[in-house]
Structure formats: structure tokens, C-alpha cells
Motif scaffolding. Structure first.
Motif, PDB file in Angstrom:
ATOM      1  N   ILE A  38      24.068  23.887  39.407  1.00 32.11           N
ATOM      2  CA  ILE A  38      24.225  22.559  39.999  1.00 32.11           C
ATOM      3  C   ILE A  38      25.022  22.649  41.295  1.00 32.11           C
ATOM      4  O   ILE A  38      24.686  22.017  42.300  1.00 32.11           O
ATOM      5  CB  ILE A  38      24.915  21.607  39.001  1.00 32.11           C
ATOM      6  CG1 ILE A  38      23.979  21.337  37.806  1.00 32.11           C
ATOM      7  CG2 ILE A  38      25.297  20.292  39.672  1.00 32.11           C
ATOM      8  CD1 ILE A  38      24.600  20.491  36.717  1.00 32.11           C
ATOM      9  N   GLN A  42      23.900  21.724  45.125  1.00 41.44           N
ATOM     10  CA  GLN A  42      24.676  20.780  45.931  1.00 41.44           C
ATOM     11  C   GLN A  42      25.047  21.388  47.283  1.00 41.44           C
ATOM     12  O   GLN A  42      24.919  20.749  48.324  1.00 41.44           O
ATOM     13  CB  GLN A  42      25.934  20.356  45.178  1.00 41.44           C
ATOM     14  CG  GLN A  42      26.720  19.246  45.882  1.00 41.44           C
ATOM     15  CD  GLN A  42      27.954  18.835  45.098  1.00 41.44           C
ATOM     16  OE1 GLN A  42      28.435  19.588  44.269  1.00 41.44           O
ATOM     17  NE2 GLN A  42      28.453  17.645  45.363  1.00 41.44           N
ATOM     18  N   ILE A  47      20.713  18.417  46.165  1.00 35.81           N
ATOM     19  CA  ILE A  47      21.109  17.313  45.300  1.00 35.81           C
ATOM     20  C   ILE A  47      22.371  16.669  45.847  1.00 35.81           C
ATOM     21  O   ILE A  47      23.081  17.249  46.675  1.00 35.81           O
ATOM     22  CB  ILE A  47      21.368  17.768  43.844  1.00 35.81           C
ATOM     23  CG1 ILE A  47      22.568  18.730  43.786  1.00 35.81           C
ATOM     24  CG2 ILE A  47      20.126  18.397  43.229  1.00 35.81           C
ATOM     25  CD1 ILE A  47      23.023  19.055  42.369  1.00 35.81           C
ATOM     26  N   MET A  49      25.909  14.238  44.530  1.00 36.82           N
ATOM     27  CA  MET A  49      26.720  13.780  43.403  1.00 36.82           C
ATOM     28  C   MET A  49      27.398  12.496  43.833  1.00 36.82           C
ATOM     29  O   MET A  49      27.947  12.409  44.940  1.00 36.82           O
ATOM     30  CB  MET A  49      27.775  14.826  43.049  1.00 36.82           C
ATOM     31  CG  MET A  49      27.207  16.171  42.645  1.00 36.82           C
ATOM     32  SD  MET A  49      26.694  16.245  40.920  1.00 36.82           S
ATOM     33  CE  MET A  49      28.273  16.215  40.118  1.00 36.82           C
ATOM     34  N   VAL A  64      23.788  12.682  39.315  1.00 37.35           N
ATOM     35  CA  VAL A  64      23.153  13.735  40.111  1.00 37.35           C
ATOM     36  C   VAL A  64      21.763  13.266  40.498  1.00 37.35           C
ATOM     37  O   VAL A  64      21.008  12.769  39.656  1.00 37.35           O
ATOM     38  CB  VAL A  64      23.044  15.041  39.301  1.00 37.35           C
ATOM     39  CG1 VAL A  64      22.498  16.155  40.165  1.00 37.35           C
ATOM     40  CG2 VAL A  64      24.385  15.422  38.701  1.00 37.35           C
ATOM     41  N   LEU A  84      16.154  17.842  37.073  1.00 37.34           N
ATOM     42  CA  LEU A  84      16.979  16.831  37.736  1.00 37.34           C
ATOM     43  C   LEU A  84      16.155  15.835  38.546  1.00 37.34           C
ATOM     44  O   LEU A  84      16.614  14.718  38.808  1.00 37.34           O
ATOM     45  CB  LEU A  84      17.986  17.510  38.673  1.00 37.34           C
ATOM     46  CG  LEU A  84      19.054  18.392  38.011  1.00 37.34           C
ATOM     47  CD1 LEU A  84      19.869  19.111  39.081  1.00 37.34           C
ATOM     48  CD2 LEU A  84      19.965  17.557  37.120  1.00 37.34           C
ATOM     49  N   LEU A  92      25.997  13.013  34.759  1.00 40.07           N
ATOM     50  CA  LEU A  92      26.336  14.403  34.478  1.00 40.07           C
ATOM     51  C   LEU A  92      26.438  14.650  32.986  1.00 40.07           C
ATOM     52  O   LEU A  92      26.049  15.701  32.482  1.00 40.07           O
ATOM     53  CB  LEU A  92      27.658  14.765  35.162  1.00 40.07           C
ATOM     54  CG  LEU A  92      28.111  16.213  35.065  1.00 40.07           C
ATOM     55  CD1 LEU A  92      27.039  17.151  35.596  1.00 40.07           C
ATOM     56  CD2 LEU A  92      29.413  16.413  35.826  1.00 40.07           C
TER      57      LEU A  92
END
Length: 231
Positions: A38, A42, A47, A49, A64, A84, A92
């Protein structure tokens, strides 16, 4: 060369070295592998958050969402990114539950593990072991040279003050929380690494590192709470 390996591949090499697989009951190592994936997504801008209740737990309520396509060099994270990529952002907590506590968790974990293992085999940095009978998990054995170079990189940046990168900061954190760091660093080295990482995280250049430390710890803490609630 391990310098071209991603954060997740480097963590995988250290976590799977000699063992070939992770124990299904080894919650911390499994969560750290997921956290590295993850975090890598990021850092790559794939992705985002958002949200979260920082008053109670930094990871609580955070969501996410996939924001861009997966680059070819991140193909080993395809199973995670595809999971995702849903109609709405995922909390999360749900990601952690779906990868560790449901009937299909094993299938999701194995898909991610196999994708990472296969990527290392293609680079000549791991060997694939035989799968167990009746559809059992495959095993993956990272090469010693890969692990040595990863550990050498961490030593160079955190023990010899060679300048800390995001990957190295995360690699210094994940093995500790994944309870595998003792096999690679002495007690004295672990203490010095912690001190140097704390110093760097307080500098202007270390803001992202500090955020990563908080985020990774929050992921582990959130999962620990979920495990306690489920027991």
C-alpha cells in the motif's frame, strides 16, 4: 540489482529469506507485507489516502482510493491494486479484514505473494519452491545476494549516515514491526538505527519519513486491535 527493486520486493526478500513462506499465523509479517504494498502504491501516486480519526487511532477511518493506472514496473502489485480499484474508496480497516480475516483472505494474500515472488524469479533474485499438495501455497526463496544488498543499503544509509531515502526508512521500520529485524541487525545496530531515524524524521527533509513511520505503526496498531476484537 536490488537498487532497481521496489520497496515491497525488498521487504519480501528479507521476510522470505531461507523460510520460503510466511507462517499463516504470523500476523505481523503478513500485515507488514501488505503495508509495504500500500505504501509503495501511495509513493508511486497510484492511490491516495484520506480521512481518519487521529484523536483515537491514526489509521482509523482512513480510506484508500486508486487515483491512476499501475506502471509496468509495479506489475507485482497488480493483485493489490485491482482489489483496491473499486467503485468507492475503501476504509483501511476493510482492506485489512479482507486480507486477513475472511474466507477469501488466503486467496488474496497468495495472489499478492505469488506476484511478488514471480517478479523476483524473473530478475534472477529468487527461486520458486514446489507447492504443497492439493493446491497448497507456493514457496519462494530469495537469493542471498539480494538480501545482502538490501541489508547493506540500510546499513549504509542509517548506520553510516549516507542519506536516508523513503524506501530505506520504510525498510528500517517494517522488519522491526514484522519481527524479523533481529536476524539481520545486532542489538547495538538496531538502537543506532532507531536514533538516526528519529533524528532524520525531525529534519525538513524527513517530514515524509516521519509520516511514513506514523502510518506504518498505525496500520500495525489497527490490525492488532482488529485481532483483539475478533478473538
Amino acid at each position: 540489482m536490488t537498487k532497481d527493486l521496489s520497496l515491497t520486493q525488498k521487504y519480501f526478500a528479507c521476510a522470505f529469506y531461507k523460510k520460503g513462506k510466511l507462517n499463516g499465523f504470523d500476523l505481523y509479517s503478513l500485515v507488514c507485507l501488505l503495508a509495504s504494498g500500500i505504501l509503495e502504491l501511495q509513493l508511486s501516486g497510484c492511490i491516495s489516502m484520506e480521512g481518519g480519526n487521529r484523536l483515537h487511532l491514526p489509521a482509523s477511518g482512513r480510506k484508500v482510493a486508486v487515483t491512476s493506472g499501475l506502471p509496468m514496473e509495479k506489475a507485482h502489485l497488480r493483485p493489490l491494486c485491482d482489489y483496491l480499484n473499486q467503485d468507492k474508496p475503501l476504509k483501511l480497516e476493510k482492506v485489512l479484514i479482507d486480507y486477513h480475516y475472511t474466507l477469501s483472505s488466503g486467496k488474496r494474500r497468495n495472489a499478492l505473494i505469488n506476484a511478488i515472488g514471480e517478479s523476483l524469479v524473473r530478475e534472477g533474485l529468487a527461486n520458486e519452491g514446489k507447492a504443497a499438495l492439493f493446491g497448497g501455497r507456493k514457496s519462494w526463496y530469495p537469493a542471498k545476494k539480494a538480501v545482502n544488498q538490501v541489508i547493506g543499503m540500510i546499513r549504509s544509509e542509517l548506520l553510516e549516515k549516507g542519506g536516508v531515502t523513503e524506501d530505506t526508512a520504510a525498510l528500517a521500520i517494517l522488519p522491526k514491526r514484522g519481527k524479523i529485524i533481529n536476524q539481520y541487525f545486532s542489538r547495538y545496530e538496531r538502537k543506532e538505527m532507531k536514533e538516526n531515524l528519529n533524528i532524520f524524521s525531525k529534519s525538513p527533509e524527513g517530514i515524509l519519513v516521519k509520516e511514513m513511520v506514523t502510518w506504518v505503526n498505525a496500520v500495525i496498531d489497527a490490525t492488532t486491535i482488529l485481532a483483539t476484537m475478533g478473538s
